[in-house]
Enzyme design. Sequence first.
Site, PDB file in Angstrom:
ATOM      1  N   HIS A  69       0.849  -1.190   0.000  1.00  0.00           N
ATOM      2  CA  HIS A  69       0.000   0.000   0.000  1.00  0.00           C
ATOM      3  C   HIS A  69       0.889   1.246   0.000  1.00  0.00           C
ATOM      4  CE1 HIS A  69      -1.981   3.111   2.690  1.00  0.00           C
ATOM      5  NE2 HIS A  69      -2.800   3.076   1.665  1.00  0.00           N
ATOM      6  N   HIS A  92       2.135  11.171  -1.084  1.00  0.00           N
ATOM      7  CA  HIS A  92       1.281  10.799   0.045  1.00  0.00           C
ATOM      8  C   HIS A  92       1.440  11.931   1.057  1.00  0.00           C
ATOM      9  CE1 HIS A  92      -0.065   7.734   3.310  1.00  0.00           C
ATOM     10  NE2 HIS A  92      -1.101   8.304   2.715  1.00  0.00           N
TER      11      HIS A  92
END
Length: 326
Positions: A51, A127
């Site tokens: 992930h 992110h």
Amino acid sequence: MRKEKEMADLRKKMEIMYPSHWLNQFAHWMSDLPEKLWDTILCNLAIPGSHDSMTYCLDLNSPIKPSDKILSYLDRVIPCITRSEIYRWSKTQESCITQQLEEGIRYFDLRIAHKPNDKTEHLYFVHAIYTTVTVQEALKEFEEWLETHPKEVVILACRFFEGMNKQHYWLIQKIENIFGSKLCPKTSIEQVTLRKLWELGYQVILSYDNIIENEYPKLWPGIPYWWANTYNPKLLIQYLETQKQNGRPDDFFVAGLNLTEDWLYIVTHLHSSLKKLTSPNYPFLSDWIKKQNAGPKKSCFNIIAGDFVSAGYLVPVVLELNRKLL
């Protein structure tokens, strides 16, 4: 003692099923699968994934992505605190691409963006903050590894695409130039077996989660990702069990075995990190994986992705699910 015996038993099973690669961190686990599984549709195999795969190289000094309005404001007001917190809670992996591949990861969650006010065509992964490694550098690293592992197949899920417009065409051109004949074109999912991919020399299934993929026969549509959006491991498993009862998609899909913090959790756990949240739950998450199945049934799983995959809690137990198919 019971846990140690269970892990020892698992190691023995893995050594039998993947004889030459237990010591090589599953670098060739696909080519090591028993021949009986070579004709299994790839979406019916158990595949380990990571992930937010590229967060091992987040740049602490990069801009904050524009869509995070609150973070951007806090970064202007108290950057000395905000930056370190963002880094600790955004970092989900510690291994580079090559290491993850060597460790057995075959699905990669690639969140791509163009930096604000960047006049160049360079794209990065993001992110909350951006990576030091560019998208082009990462794609080349994948290609170089695949060149020396001709029977391994990767699923690259390109998504997010913040700040991109005309850059889509530039990126797709780079993808096609770098992977060339290794790219598996969109086809009937029944055709996507290891034996068939090996025969045709395909090693990359590239999912492009944007409507533009319809214009390109070598790009696959977005792959569903089951995301619980919780920091509570019991609620995470409850969510995945509910999804399982509702039935899996007929194509590729991902069960996200990743915990997610919220603002309240961060504020009440200052100086902690996503790794400190995740690591105590490795045994609990591994135990849940062991009880699952791969295969075509509606209750079966395909790709299982997690954070900090180099910790070793994910890959062996996910690959063990393929043993059940025998």
